[in-house]
Write an enzyme that holds these catalytic residues in place. Structure first.
Site, short mmCIF file in Angstrom:
data_model
loop_
_atom_site.label_atom_id
_atom_site.label_comp_id
_atom_site.label_asym_id
_atom_site.label_seq_id
_atom_site.Cartn_x
_atom_site.Cartn_y
_atom_site.Cartn_z
N PHE A 12 0.84 -1.20 0.00
CA PHE A 12 0.00 0.00 0.00
C PHE A 12 0.87 1.24 0.00
O PHE A 12 2.05 1.21 0.36
CB PHE A 12 -0.95 0.01 1.21
CG PHE A 12 -0.24 0.09 2.54
CD1 PHE A 12 0.00 1.32 3.15
CD2 PHE A 12 0.19 -1.06 3.19
CE1 PHE A 12 0.65 1.40 4.37
CE2 PHE A 12 0.84 -0.99 4.41
CZ PHE A 12 1.07 0.24 5.01
N CYS A 13 0.27 2.36 -0.42
CA CYS A 13 0.93 3.67 -0.43
C CYS A 13 -0.15 4.73 -0.29
O CYS A 13 -1.32 4.42 -0.08
CB CYS A 13 1.78 3.86 -1.68
SG CYS A 13 0.85 3.69 -3.22
N THR A 14 0.21 5.98 -0.43
CA THR A 14 -0.72 7.07 -0.14
C THR A 14 -1.93 7.07 -1.07
O THR A 14 -3.08 7.04 -0.62
CB THR A 14 -0.01 8.43 -0.25
OG1 THR A 14 1.15 8.42 0.56
CG2 THR A 14 -0.93 9.56 0.19
N GLY A 51 -1.85 5.18 -4.30
CA GLY A 51 -1.86 4.02 -5.18
C GLY A 51 -0.77 3.98 -6.22
O GLY A 51 -0.44 2.91 -6.74
N ILE A 79 -4.11 4.60 0.71
CA ILE A 79 -4.54 4.91 2.07
C ILE A 79 -5.66 5.94 2.07
O ILE A 79 -6.61 5.87 2.86
CB ILE A 79 -3.35 5.45 2.89
CG1 ILE A 79 -2.22 4.43 2.94
CG2 ILE A 79 -3.79 5.82 4.30
CD1 ILE A 79 -0.88 5.03 3.34
#
Length: 304
Positions: A173-175, A177, A202
């Site tokens: 996951f990341c901020t 995508g 996120i």
């Protein structure tokens, strides 16, 4: 203010030709922020009025391959950017792996509503692909922190740590995508078959998953003057160190090392006295601009 975070991987044969018209439509509609253009597509975050954001998004959707552009919206009480920047880059998110092609093969997308079940499974390893200063203020419970300074460091970290994830499914996951588009493509290229990533990142999770059901802990760093948001994308009480650009909690600004605009406890030993002299002058200019009701370009958060 409407804040729109967006990215799209699509071939742009001549991104330089797109820069001028895109910058013009942003300026004409009072939209500020940062948009990155590269041969692989577009990435960025912008803010403005509802009409202004709609105009810019309409322009972007008319670009080659962008008709199905998706973006994530939140709000800010005031303009979170000091200016508008449209930049040309080699990559819209820099991993330094030219053979990684997100348009070829990426991990399986997982909707926010299904994310908790996936990352709670005992055979799943959850990896946070963001940088250390982002992870420091919030992440998912049980997630692995690669402790990377930049996204470029991720491939080296993986090479040194992949033995830890033998026989595991990988969830990343990341901020918003975009980093997962490349990191999951990279892992697929490395031979990892079962790779997943959080669709919309996120930000989408915090928007859609009720706090009482959430496995997220802390805040999510965002690349504008809000600094961090929480559940429901509500702004959290963080500020930004103008020297090192790390996020600071309220308690951090009460520490003796902290000097507004000049240093914090993270970077007190990272800069020379000449640097701090420059930072103090920049802070003085920012305060003067604030008193005049004007924006100062030094107020921008991390540009990418």
């Amino acid at each position: 203010m409407i804040v729109a975070a967006l990215y799209k991987f699509t071939p742009f044969p001549d991104p330089a030709a797109l820069r001028g018209p895109l910058s013009a439509v942003c300026e004409a509609n009072g939209v500020r922020g940062t948009l990155l253009l590269a041969r692989e597509g577009i990435n960025g975050t912008i803010a403005g009025s509802r009409a202004g954001i709609d105009a810019v998004l309409a322009h972007i959707r008319a670009l080659p391959g962008c008709a199905d552009l998706e973006w994530k919206e939140s709000t800010a009480a005031e303009m979170p950017f000091g200016r508008m920047k449209v930049r040309l880059k080699r990559e819209i998110v820099t991993m330094g792996q030219p053979d990684v092609d997100p348009l070829g093969s990426v991990g399986a997308y997982v909707d926010p509503a299904d994310w908790n079940d996936l990352i709670s499974a005992p055979d799943v390893a959850v990896i946070d692909t963001r940088n250390d200063y982002e992870v420091a203020i919030g992440t998912f419970a049980g997630a692995v922190d690669p402790e990377t300074d930049t996204f470029r460091d991720f491939p080296v970290w993986w090479a040194e740590n992949k033995h830890r994830f033998h026989n595991k499914r990988i969830a990343m996951f990341c901020t918003g995508g975009i980093r997962c588009e490349k990191s999951t493509a990279f892992l697929k290229q490395e031979g990892i078959e079962e790779v997943y990533h959080l669709k919309g990142g996120i930000l989408k999770y915090l928007e859609e998953v009720p706090e009482e059901d959430s496995l997220w802990r802390g805040g999510c760093f965002v690349f504008d003057e809000r600094v961090a948001v929480g559940h429901g994308l509500a702004q959290l009480p963080y500020t930004l160190c103008r020297a090192c650009r790390r996020p600071l909690a309220e308690a951090d600004t009460a520490r003796p090392e902290y000097e507004e605009g000049v240093q914090c406890h993270h970077c007190v030993d990272e800069y020379s006295e000449a640097d701090r002299t420059r930072f103090r002058e920049r802070q003085r200019q920012m305060k003067l601009a604030e008193a005049r009701g004007a924006a100062h370009i030094g107020a921008d958060a991390r540009p990418e």
